[in-house]
Design an enzyme around this catalytic site. Structure first.
Site, PDB file in Angstrom:
ATOM      1  N   LYS A  78       0.821  -1.216   0.000  1.00  0.00           N
ATOM      2  CA  LYS A  78       0.000   0.000   0.000  1.00  0.00           C
ATOM      3  C   LYS A  78       0.853   1.263   0.000  1.00  0.00           C
ATOM      4  O   LYS A  78       2.051   1.228   0.289  1.00  0.00           O
ATOM      5  CB  LYS A  78      -0.969  -0.025   1.191  1.00  0.00           C
ATOM      6  CG  LYS A  78      -2.100  -1.015   0.931  1.00  0.00           C
ATOM      7  CD  LYS A  78      -3.192  -0.984   1.947  1.00  0.00           C
ATOM      8  CE  LYS A  78      -4.312  -1.936   1.494  1.00  0.00           C
ATOM      9  NZ  LYS A  78      -5.307  -2.176   2.535  1.00  0.00           N
TER      10      LYS A  78
ATOM     11  N   ARG B  38      -3.288 -10.186   5.120  1.00  0.00           N
ATOM     12  CA  ARG B  38      -3.711 -10.165   3.712  1.00  0.00           C
ATOM     13  C   ARG B  38      -2.550  -9.612   2.884  1.00  0.00           C
ATOM     14  O   ARG B  38      -2.206  -8.436   3.000  1.00  0.00           O
ATOM     15  CB  ARG B  38      -4.951  -9.276   3.574  1.00  0.00           C
ATOM     16  CG  ARG B  38      -5.542  -9.221   2.181  1.00  0.00           C
ATOM     17  CD  ARG B  38      -6.749  -8.287   2.139  1.00  0.00           C
ATOM     18  NE  ARG B  38      -7.360  -8.255   0.834  1.00  0.00           N
ATOM     19  CZ  ARG B  38      -6.911  -7.531  -0.187  1.00  0.00           C
ATOM     20  NH1 ARG B  38      -5.848  -6.774  -0.053  1.00  0.00           N
ATOM     21  NH2 ARG B  38      -7.539  -7.560  -1.357  1.00  0.00           N
TER      22      ARG B  38
HETATM   23  N1  HH2 Z   1      -7.315  -3.841   0.971  1.00  0.00           N
HETATM   24  C1  HH2 Z   1      -7.650  -3.855  -0.336  1.00  0.00           C
HETATM   25  C2  HH2 Z   1      -8.786  -4.570  -0.768  1.00  0.00           C
HETATM   26  N2  HH2 Z   1      -9.532  -5.281   0.112  1.00  0.00           N
HETATM   27  N3  HH2 Z   1      -9.955  -6.027   2.304  1.00  0.00           N
HETATM   28  C3  HH2 Z   1      -9.624  -6.031   3.617  1.00  0.00           C
HETATM   29  N4  HH2 Z   1     -10.353  -6.741   4.484  1.00  0.00           N
HETATM   30  N5  HH2 Z   1      -8.542  -5.345   4.078  1.00  0.00           N
HETATM   31  C4  HH2 Z   1      -7.743  -4.593   3.264  1.00  0.00           C
HETATM   32  O1  HH2 Z   1      -6.794  -3.948   3.755  1.00  0.00           O
HETATM   33  C5  HH2 Z   1      -8.070  -4.560   1.878  1.00  0.00           C
HETATM   34  C6  HH2 Z   1      -9.199  -5.295   1.429  1.00  0.00           C
HETATM   35  C7  HH2 Z   1      -6.812  -3.110  -1.319  1.00  0.00           C
HETATM   36  O2  HH2 Z   1      -5.750  -3.896  -1.802  1.00  0.00           O
HETATM   37  P1  HH2 Z   1      -5.757  -4.646  -3.227  1.00  0.00           P
HETATM   38  O3  HH2 Z   1      -6.851  -5.669  -3.253  1.00  0.00           O
HETATM   39  O4  HH2 Z   1      -4.426  -5.155  -3.547  1.00  0.00           O
HETATM   40  O5  HH2 Z   1      -6.038  -3.489  -4.254  1.00  0.00           O
HETATM   41  P2  HH2 Z   1      -7.313  -3.055  -5.085  1.00  0.00           P
HETATM   42  O6  HH2 Z   1      -8.395  -2.703  -4.124  1.00  0.00           O
HETATM   43  O7  HH2 Z   1      -6.824  -1.872  -5.902  1.00  0.00           O
HETATM   44  O8  HH2 Z   1      -7.718  -4.226  -5.932  1.00  0.00           O
END
Ligand code: HH2
Length: 266
Positions: free
Chosen positions: A210, A245
């Site tokens: 992040k 995660r």
């Molecule tokens: N972060 C993201 C998405 N979903 N869910 C939970 N529970 N906690 C988190 O910190 C979280 C989440 C964002 O990360 P990523 O899926 O890699 O990116 P994007 O939302 O751009 O797909």
């Protein structure tokens, strides 16, 4: 030892790996690789929640997600689905999802009821704190006391699910690193992550790649944030996280192995 949740983004636009796994076959190969690297569970998402992301229509989210989910449930680890749309939650559970992961903490209309029905059938519910929504959340987020406010929000959501009869071992809370928080807010939440443990359910931490890691390390490219992300995951583990995660499962597993050996030595 915390569980390692491997992230599979079936999106063209995720901040960390957008476009790499939009094709269902590529997404499934990635899921397989994460399991081979030692993921204890997988988190499948089809709508990016990066700052500024636009919402995705339900039909398109289902088209991207469900074929990969149906194949991923055969990989031998529990599969979580990252969505806030109740219609898709119900379909995901019917297709074998063991966990629903909602960045809106089951706050969309109808999501709480669908989640409670899913929980009655054994589904685990992970609920995250977010200030605002992805389109606007990073526009000057302000808190008097970020840790207390996040804890109060998550405590109230857990209380609502308990009142609806959901057992504590089916509930997971997440402070939502980067979701309506500055770098300083994220650092403070990580430092005080253990205070969320008082709510009495499992704690999930998602710091992987992040922008806070980028700000702390000077790494502008998300793929360059692996070492910083592993450090953050270890601190989260030390501070009581039960699920990490992450995008980089192998690196995180290695760090946890060292941490675990030292922690359990005499
Ligand atoms: N972060 C993201 C998405 N979903 N869910 C939970 N529970 N906690 C988190 O910190 C979280 C989440 C964002 O990360 P990523 O899926 O890699 O990116 P994007 O939302 O751009 O797909």
């Amino acid at each position: 030892m915390p569980l390692v949740m491997g992230v599979v983004n079936i999106t063209p636009d995720s901040f960390s790996d957008g476009g790499r796994f939009l094709d269902p076959a590529a997404a499934l190969r990635h899921a397989e690789a994460l399991v081979a690297d030692g993921a204890d569970l997988l988190d499948l998402g089809a709508e990016s929640s990066r700052p500024g992301a636009a919402p995705l229509p339900l039909a398109e989210e289902g088209r991207r997600l469900l074929p990969v989910l149906r194949a991923a449930v055969r990989l031998g680890v529990p599969v979580s689905v990252d969505t806030y749309k109740p219609e898709l939650m119900a379909e995901a559970v019917a297709s074998g999802a063991a966990m629903l992961n909602d960045i809106r903490a089951f706050g969309a209309p109808g999501a709480f009821e669908v989640a409670c029905r899913a929980a009655a059938g054994g589904t685990v519910l992970a609920m995250m704190h977010m200030r605002g929504d992805p389109a606007t959340m990073q526009a000057g987020p302000a808190y008097a006391d970020v840790v207390a406010e996040v804890r109060a929000f998550l405590g109230a959501r857990v209380a609502a699910f308990r009142a609806a009869g959901v057992a504590d071992d089916q509930l997971v809370i997440d402070p939502g690193f980067g979701f309506g928080k500055t770098v300083a807010h994220n650092v403070e939440l990580l430092r005080h992550l253990d205070s969320l443990g008082a709510i009495g359910v499992a704690v999930l931490a998602g710091l992987s790649r992040k922008s806070t890691i980028g700000a702390l390390t000077g790494r502008t490219q998300p793929e360059g944030r692996v070492f910083g992300s592993v450090a953050a995951a270890l601190i989260a583990a030390q501070n009581g996280a039960t699920i990490l995660r992450v995008h980089d499962v192998a690196a995180t597993r290695d760090a946890l192995a060292v941490w675990q050996a030292v922690r359990t030595s005499r």
